[in-house]
Design a protein around this motif. Sequence first.
Motif, PDB file in Angstrom:
ATOM      1  N   VAL A 109      14.178  -0.180   3.316  1.00  0.00           N
ATOM      2  CA  VAL A 109      13.367   0.976   3.705  1.00  0.00           C
ATOM      3  C   VAL A 109      12.816   1.696   2.482  1.00  0.00           C
ATOM      4  O   VAL A 109      11.611   1.925   2.369  1.00  0.00           O
ATOM      5  CB  VAL A 109      14.177   1.954   4.591  1.00  0.00           C
ATOM      6  CG1 VAL A 109      13.365   3.191   4.920  1.00  0.00           C
ATOM      7  CG2 VAL A 109      14.634   1.263   5.873  1.00  0.00           C
ATOM      8  N   MET A 110      13.681   2.036   1.548  1.00  0.00           N
ATOM      9  CA  MET A 110      13.249   2.837   0.400  1.00  0.00           C
ATOM     10  C   MET A 110      12.380   2.047  -0.584  1.00  0.00           C
ATOM     11  O   MET A 110      11.591   2.632  -1.318  1.00  0.00           O
ATOM     12  CB  MET A 110      14.458   3.431  -0.326  1.00  0.00           C
ATOM     13  CG  MET A 110      15.227   4.430   0.526  1.00  0.00           C
ATOM     14  SD  MET A 110      14.202   5.666   1.364  1.00  0.00           S
ATOM     15  CE  MET A 110      13.484   6.521  -0.001  1.00  0.00           C
ATOM     16  N   LYS A 111      12.475   0.731  -0.569  1.00  0.00           N
ATOM     17  CA  LYS A 111      11.632  -0.084  -1.447  1.00  0.00           C
ATOM     18  C   LYS A 111      10.319  -0.464  -0.780  1.00  0.00           C
ATOM     19  O   LYS A 111       9.495  -1.129  -1.390  1.00  0.00           O
ATOM     20  CB  LYS A 111      12.385  -1.339  -1.874  1.00  0.00           C
ATOM     21  CG  LYS A 111      13.548  -1.044  -2.799  1.00  0.00           C
ATOM     22  CD  LYS A 111      14.281  -2.310  -3.187  1.00  0.00           C
ATOM     23  CE  LYS A 111      15.457  -1.990  -4.088  1.00  0.00           C
ATOM     24  NZ  LYS A 111      16.214  -3.218  -4.414  1.00  0.00           N
ATOM     25  N   ASN A 112      10.135  -0.047   0.457  1.00  0.00           N
ATOM     26  CA  ASN A 112       8.910  -0.343   1.196  1.00  0.00           C
ATOM     27  C   ASN A 112       7.826   0.659   0.772  1.00  0.00           C
ATOM     28  O   ASN A 112       7.970   1.859   0.998  1.00  0.00           O
ATOM     29  CB  ASN A 112       9.164  -0.242   2.696  1.00  0.00           C
ATOM     30  CG  ASN A 112       7.943  -0.529   3.536  1.00  0.00           C
ATOM     31  OD1 ASN A 112       6.825  -0.646   3.034  1.00  0.00           O
ATOM     32  ND2 ASN A 112       8.162  -0.628   4.833  1.00  0.00           N
ATOM     33  N   PRO A 113       6.734   0.203   0.181  1.00  0.00           N
ATOM     34  CA  PRO A 113       5.701   1.135  -0.288  1.00  0.00           C
ATOM     35  C   PRO A 113       4.977   1.860   0.853  1.00  0.00           C
ATOM     36  O   PRO A 113       4.323   2.867   0.619  1.00  0.00           O
ATOM     37  CB  PRO A 113       4.734   0.244  -1.068  1.00  0.00           C
ATOM     38  CG  PRO A 113       4.948  -1.121  -0.527  1.00  0.00           C
ATOM     39  CD  PRO A 113       6.388  -1.193  -0.099  1.00  0.00           C
ATOM     40  N   PHE A 114       5.116   1.368   2.076  1.00  0.00           N
ATOM     41  CA  PHE A 114       4.451   1.988   3.213  1.00  0.00           C
ATOM     42  C   PHE A 114       5.344   2.975   3.962  1.00  0.00           C
ATOM     43  O   PHE A 114       4.910   3.610   4.910  1.00  0.00           O
ATOM     44  CB  PHE A 114       3.936   0.915   4.180  1.00  0.00           C
ATOM     45  CG  PHE A 114       2.977  -0.031   3.517  1.00  0.00           C
ATOM     46  CD1 PHE A 114       1.701   0.389   3.167  1.00  0.00           C
ATOM     47  CD2 PHE A 114       3.360  -1.321   3.205  1.00  0.00           C
ATOM     48  CE1 PHE A 114       0.823  -0.476   2.530  1.00  0.00           C
ATOM     49  CE2 PHE A 114       2.493  -2.190   2.577  1.00  0.00           C
ATOM     50  CZ  PHE A 114       1.215  -1.765   2.237  1.00  0.00           C
ATOM     51  N   GLN A 115       6.606   3.110   3.554  1.00  0.00           N
ATOM     52  CA  GLN A 115       7.530   4.045   4.179  1.00  0.00           C
ATOM     53  C   GLN A 115       7.384   5.412   3.524  1.00  0.00           C
ATOM     54  O   GLN A 115       7.498   5.538   2.309  1.00  0.00           O
ATOM     55  CB  GLN A 115       8.976   3.562   4.046  1.00  0.00           C
ATOM     56  CG  GLN A 115      10.014   4.537   4.551  1.00  0.00           C
ATOM     57  CD  GLN A 115       9.988   4.730   6.054  1.00  0.00           C
ATOM     58  OE1 GLN A 115       9.726   3.791   6.797  1.00  0.00           O
ATOM     59  NE2 GLN A 115      10.236   5.932   6.508  1.00  0.00           N
ATOM     60  N   THR A 116       7.126   6.425   4.317  1.00  0.00           N
ATOM     61  CA  THR A 116       7.057   7.791   3.814  1.00  0.00           C
ATOM     62  C   THR A 116       8.454   8.388   3.859  1.00  0.00           C
ATOM     63  O   THR A 116       9.099   8.360   4.907  1.00  0.00           O
ATOM     64  CB  THR A 116       6.102   8.636   4.681  1.00  0.00           C
ATOM     65  OG1 THR A 116       4.828   8.000   4.726  1.00  0.00           O
ATOM     66  CG2 THR A 116       5.962  10.044   4.123  1.00  0.00           C
ATOM     67  N   PRO A 117       8.948   8.916   2.735  1.00  0.00           N
ATOM     68  CA  PRO A 117      10.293   9.504   2.727  1.00  0.00           C
ATOM     69  C   PRO A 117      10.426  10.610   3.782  1.00  0.00           C
ATOM     70  O   PRO A 117       9.476  11.345   4.043  1.00  0.00           O
ATOM     71  CB  PRO A 117      10.424  10.080   1.314  1.00  0.00           C
ATOM     72  CG  PRO A 117       9.457   9.284   0.495  1.00  0.00           C
ATOM     73  CD  PRO A 117       8.320   8.959   1.418  1.00  0.00           C
TER      74      PRO A 117
END
Length: 137
Positions: A109-117
């Motif tokens: 999840v956190m390494k996904n560039p399309f996931q907004t924190p």
Amino acid sequence: MAIYALWVINKAGGLVYQRNFTADGLAPLSSNDALVLAGTLHGIHAITAKLSPTGSSSGCQVIEAETFKLHILLTATGTKFVLLTSPAELQAQADSVLRRVYEAYADGVMKNPFQTPEMPIRSEGFDARVGAIVKPA
């Protein structure tokens, strides 16, 4: 060993991930009920962190009831991973599951560039890894 559900709560108290694993373990919750419970748990966790007589605490780690246990893993960023289990679940087993889920979160999840924190997690890869870790009963 019965694991009923997994929640991921962001640092603001919002429910960003929810997955149920058994149909017979818990009463079904509406989306709104789950959001309210996650926010309430966030508040309880914050209060218990302030109640420590020694002055330093990360808050509650386990909440036990007659029919279930809540195991809580607080990360360095303030994200909480909550595992709802049967009352007989051992703390060491729950801690192991939570740490493995946290690793899957960090990798998937956190390494996904399309996931907004701090936003809802919608990752098929993360879902698949969680399913493999928990292995529904």
